[in-house]
Write a protein that holds these residues in place. Structure first.
Motif, PDB file in Angstrom:
ATOM      1  N   TRP A  42       0.554  -1.375   0.219  1.00  0.00           N
ATOM      2  CA  TRP A  42       0.134   0.393  -0.273  1.00  0.00           C
ATOM      3  C   TRP A  42       0.871   1.011   0.021  1.00  0.00           C
ATOM      4  O   TRP A  42       0.152   2.391  -0.436  1.00  0.00           O
ATOM      5  N   GLN A  43       2.304   1.311   0.029  1.00  0.00           N
ATOM      6  CA  GLN A  43       3.170   1.730   0.150  1.00  0.00           C
ATOM      7  C   GLN A  43       3.015   2.980  -0.961  1.00  0.00           C
ATOM      8  O   GLN A  43       3.117   4.179  -1.405  1.00  0.00           O
ATOM      9  N   PRO A  44       3.625   2.096  -1.770  1.00  0.00           N
ATOM     10  CA  PRO A  44       3.486   3.218  -3.486  1.00  0.00           C
ATOM     11  C   PRO A  44       2.107   4.391  -2.980  1.00  0.00           C
ATOM     12  O   PRO A  44       1.493   5.531  -3.739  1.00  0.00           O
ATOM     13  N   LEU A  45       0.237   3.745  -2.677  1.00  0.00           N
ATOM     14  CA  LEU A  45      -0.325   4.601  -3.263  1.00  0.00           C
ATOM     15  C   LEU A  45      -0.349   5.798  -1.681  1.00  0.00           C
ATOM     16  O   LEU A  45      -1.071   6.865  -2.446  1.00  0.00           O
ATOM     17  N   ALA A  53      -0.448   9.851  -3.138  1.00  0.00           N
ATOM     18  CA  ALA A  53      -0.990  11.061  -2.819  1.00  0.00           C
ATOM     19  C   ALA A  53      -0.694  12.071  -2.372  1.00  0.00           C
ATOM     20  O   ALA A  53      -0.385  12.631  -1.867  1.00  0.00           O
ATOM     21  N   SER A  54       0.480  11.217  -1.285  1.00  0.00           N
ATOM     22  CA  SER A  54       1.385  12.376  -0.724  1.00  0.00           C
ATOM     23  C   SER A  54       1.763  13.454  -1.639  1.00  0.00           C
ATOM     24  O   SER A  54       2.330  14.743  -1.252  1.00  0.00           O
ATOM     25  N   ALA A  55       2.610  12.834  -2.774  1.00  0.00           N
ATOM     26  CA  ALA A  55       3.177  13.491  -3.768  1.00  0.00           C
ATOM     27  C   ALA A  55       2.263  14.517  -4.149  1.00  0.00           C
ATOM     28  O   ALA A  55       2.445  15.783  -4.862  1.00  0.00           O
ATOM     29  N   GLY A  83       2.317  17.741   2.734  1.00  0.00           N
ATOM     30  CA  GLY A  83       2.055  16.688   2.035  1.00  0.00           C
ATOM     31  C   GLY A  83       3.930  15.865   2.552  1.00  0.00           C
ATOM     32  O   GLY A  83       3.688  14.305   2.766  1.00  0.00           O
ATOM     33  N   ALA A  84       4.732  16.533   2.867  1.00  0.00           N
ATOM     34  CA  ALA A  84       5.968  16.407   2.814  1.00  0.00           C
ATOM     35  C   ALA A  84       5.917  15.416   4.023  1.00  0.00           C
ATOM     36  O   ALA A  84       6.722  14.186   4.301  1.00  0.00           O
TER      37      ALA A  84
END
Length: 137
Positions: free
Chosen positions: A89-92, A96-98, A115-116
């Motif tokens: 799930w980490q790429p999601l 989203a944060s990017a 976001g950071a």
């Protein structure tokens, strides 16, 4: 791989030719030469030649690539393309944060910081996802 080399050379020659034409075209105007476009086209040409050089150096070190064989089949190029985590799930979360970070560049720095704040743990979690044992995160 030879075809990809030739495409890189073609991109380089085309970009350098367009840089010369663009320079001559903008030099004939009242304003003068528009250097951003000329330098951008020169850099694009250098990128094309760099790709062609890299592929040429790689092809010299390897045996014949199956894509260079005119009688080769598509299944001869099979192989391991890397390891991709099937249930991560980490790429999601990182994507989203990017997206929030890039939105923060347009809206305000406060949103970029939020976001950071979420991107750093997502990146660390994705990097160390498969660490096991006593030193795991």
């Amino acid at each position: 791989m030879r075809a990809m080399e030739r495409i890189g050379i073609l991109v380089g020659v085309f970009a350098f030719t367009m840089a010369v034409i663009y320079w001559a075209w903008t030099a004939s105007t009242v304003i003068g030469v528009e250097w951003v476009g000329v330098i951008g086209l020169i850099l694009a040409g250098l990128l094309g030649f760099m790709i062609a050089w890299y592929l040429w150096m790689t092809r010299r070190k390897l045996d014949q690539d199956p894509s260079d064989d005119p009688l080769g089949d598509i299944d001869e190029i099979q192989g391991d393309y890397g390891f991709f985590s099937p249930h991560s799930w980490q790429p999601l979360f990182l994507g989203a944060s990017a997206a929030v970070c890039f939105l923060g560049l347009a809206v305000g720095w406060w949103l970029f910081i939020i976001g950071a704040f979420f991107a750093i743990p997502a990146l660390v979690g994705w990097t160390f996802e498969y660490w096991k044992g006593p030193n795991a995160l």
